[in-house]
Design a protein around this motif. Structure first.
Motif, PDB file in Angstrom:
ATOM      1  N   THR A  63       0.865  -1.145  -0.134  1.00 30.10           N
ATOM      2  CA  THR A  63       0.085  -0.056   0.146  1.00 30.10           C
ATOM      3  C   THR A  63       0.727   1.134  -0.114  1.00 30.10           C
ATOM      4  O   THR A  63       0.635   2.437  -0.838  1.00 30.10           O
ATOM      5  N   VAL A  64       1.885   1.205   0.892  1.00 23.76           N
ATOM      6  CA  VAL A  64       2.605   2.335   0.720  1.00 23.76           C
ATOM      7  C   VAL A  64       3.532   2.561  -0.330  1.00 23.76           C
ATOM      8  O   VAL A  64       3.790   3.620  -0.876  1.00 23.76           O
ATOM      9  N   ARG A  65       3.830   1.563  -0.955  1.00 23.81           N
ATOM     10  CA  ARG A  65       4.753   1.564  -2.348  1.00 23.81           C
ATOM     11  C   ARG A  65       3.907   2.274  -3.229  1.00 23.81           C
ATOM     12  O   ARG A  65       4.417   2.832  -4.329  1.00 23.81           O
ATOM     13  N   GLY A  66       2.446   2.003  -3.169  1.00 23.65           N
ATOM     14  CA  GLY A  66       1.694   2.611  -4.304  1.00 23.65           C
ATOM     15  C   GLY A  66       1.598   4.046  -4.130  1.00 23.65           C
ATOM     16  O   GLY A  66       1.574   4.724  -5.204  1.00 23.65           O
ATOM     17  N   ALA A  67       1.635   4.649  -3.142  1.00 28.03           N
ATOM     18  CA  ALA A  67       1.625   6.108  -2.792  1.00 28.03           C
ATOM     19  C   ALA A  67       2.614   6.660  -2.725  1.00 28.03           C
ATOM     20  O   ALA A  67       2.909   7.849  -2.596  1.00 28.03           O
ATOM     21  N   ALA A  68       3.809   6.074  -1.908  1.00 25.80           N
ATOM     22  CA  ALA A  68       5.100   6.485  -1.741  1.00 25.80           C
ATOM     23  C   ALA A  68       6.144   5.753  -2.218  1.00 25.80           C
ATOM     24  O   ALA A  68       7.036   5.315  -1.518  1.00 25.80           O
ATOM     25  N   ALA A  69       6.482   5.515  -3.398  1.00 25.22           N
ATOM     26  CA  ALA A  69       7.304   4.571  -4.147  1.00 25.22           C
ATOM     27  C   ALA A  69       8.692   4.951  -3.791  1.00 25.22           C
ATOM     28  O   ALA A  69       9.612   4.160  -3.845  1.00 25.22           O
ATOM     29  N   SER A  70       8.901   6.168  -3.590  1.00 23.92           N
ATOM     30  CA  SER A  70      10.216   6.794  -3.334  1.00 23.92           C
ATOM     31  C   SER A  70      10.891   6.551  -2.142  1.00 23.92           C
ATOM     32  O   SER A  70      12.089   6.536  -2.030  1.00 23.92           O
ATOM     33  N   GLU A  71      10.213   6.096  -1.345  1.00 22.48           N
ATOM     34  CA  GLU A  71      10.692   5.577   0.161  1.00 22.48           C
ATOM     35  C   GLU A  71      11.045   4.240   0.122  1.00 22.48           C
ATOM     36  O   GLU A  71      10.612   3.336   0.997  1.00 22.48           O
ATOM     37  N   GLU A  72      11.693   3.732  -0.943  1.00 20.36           N
ATOM     38  CA  GLU A  72      12.062   2.334  -0.994  1.00 20.36           C
ATOM     39  C   GLU A  72      12.960   1.917  -0.073  1.00 20.36           C
ATOM     40  O   GLU A  72      12.958   0.553   0.275  1.00 20.36           O
ATOM     41  N   ARG A  73      13.711   2.635   0.385  1.00 13.45           N
ATOM     42  CA  ARG A  73      14.576   2.284   1.653  1.00 13.45           C
ATOM     43  C   ARG A  73      13.960   1.974   2.883  1.00 13.45           C
ATOM     44  O   ARG A  73      14.274   0.719   3.309  1.00 13.45           O
ATOM     45  N   ILE A  74      12.939   2.467   3.109  1.00 11.71           N
ATOM     46  CA  ILE A  74      12.081   2.081   4.393  1.00 11.71           C
ATOM     47  C   ILE A  74      11.452   0.871   4.061  1.00 11.71           C
ATOM     48  O   ILE A  74      11.220   0.052   4.947  1.00 11.71           O
ATOM     49  N   LEU A  75      10.838   0.855   3.032  1.00  7.11           N
ATOM     50  CA  LEU A  75      10.062  -0.544   2.295  1.00  7.11           C
ATOM     51  C   LEU A  75      11.044  -1.864   2.504  1.00  7.11           C
ATOM     52  O   LEU A  75      10.630  -2.964   2.928  1.00  7.11           O
ATOM     53  N   THR A  76      12.446  -1.276   1.968  1.00  6.50           N
ATOM     54  CA  THR A  76      13.254  -2.566   2.080  1.00  6.50           C
ATOM     55  C   THR A  76      13.558  -3.033   3.503  1.00  6.50           C
ATOM     56  O   THR A  76      13.701  -4.242   3.743  1.00  6.50           O
ATOM     57  N   ASN A  77      13.860  -1.910   4.223  1.00  3.23           N
ATOM     58  CA  ASN A  77      14.225  -2.503   5.534  1.00  3.23           C
ATOM     59  C   ASN A  77      13.318  -3.289   6.288  1.00  3.23           C
ATOM     60  O   ASN A  77      13.369  -4.238   7.122  1.00  3.23           O
TER      61      ASN A  77
END
Length: 208
Positions: free
Chosen positions: A66-80
């Protein structure tokens, strides 16, 4: 004069009953039944702890998507978050390992790393207001918060069961049965700690 003999068959059942009752009570008092009952209670409470952590792990992929869809630029946080979840789900503690401090520590540390990785996700809505408008994100965050509360309760109940069990196997007279029959060992309480949980997470939205 004929002497009357006491009938052995009539006395034997009464005598056996008279001996059996105190023996049964004595065995119960020595922990023959209460110690394994307390141990099974600990195992059941530990299963509750693991179930709640698994529930949290199941929520994370949907939240990340869900976050990736709206804030794809925050890949570092999502990867962690994704890596921390993978690590947490790889480490488990069986009922037989509840007396192993190293196993409990590994499980606790893995879950703590996932807790720390999730914190920045909760701050993303400040930088990306559009997340708040997505019902899926709001629902998932509410479910995640509810799961955290359930984890707290499950850990509390587990630690209380461990305290009861460890007290039983160390106090007279139940310690007799614990040592002679069950070979009981103290079980480990669980410390669900998050590194720097008392500090607000710092999320740098400028550097990518």
């Amino acid at each position: 004069m004929t002497r009357r003999r006491l009938s052995a068959p009539r006395i034997a059942p009464a005598l056996a009953l008279a001996l059996a009752v105190p023996m049964t009570l004595g065995l119960s008092a020595c922990g023959i039944n209460s110690v394994p009952t307390a141990e099974e209670n600990v195992k059941a409470r530990w299963a509750d702890v693991q179930a709640q952590y698994q529930r949290r792990a199941d929520l994370v992929p949907n939240l990340v998507a869900t976050v990736r869809g709206a804030a794809a630029s925050e890949e570092r946080i999502l990867t962690n978050v994704t890596e921390a979840r993978a690590n947490a789900t790889r480490i488990s503690v069986s009922p037989e390992q509840l007396s192993d401090p190293a196993a409990m520590k590994s499980f606790s540390e893995a879950q703590a790393r996932l807790s720390a990785a999730i914190l920045p996700l909760q701050r993303l809505q400040e930088a990306y207001p559009q997340l708040q408008s997505q019902g899926n994100f709001t629902t998932l965050m509410a479910q995640l918060e509810g799961t955290e509360n359930r984890i707290t309760v499950a850990v509390r109940d587990y630690n209380e069961a461990v305290r009861d069990y460890n007290t039983r196997i160390r106090t007279f007279p139940e310690m007799i049965g614990a040592k002679l029959v069950h070979g009981a060992k103290p079980l480990q309480p669980f410390q669900a700690t998050t590194p720097n949980a008392d500090q607000a997470p710092k999320v740098d939205f400028e550097s990518k």
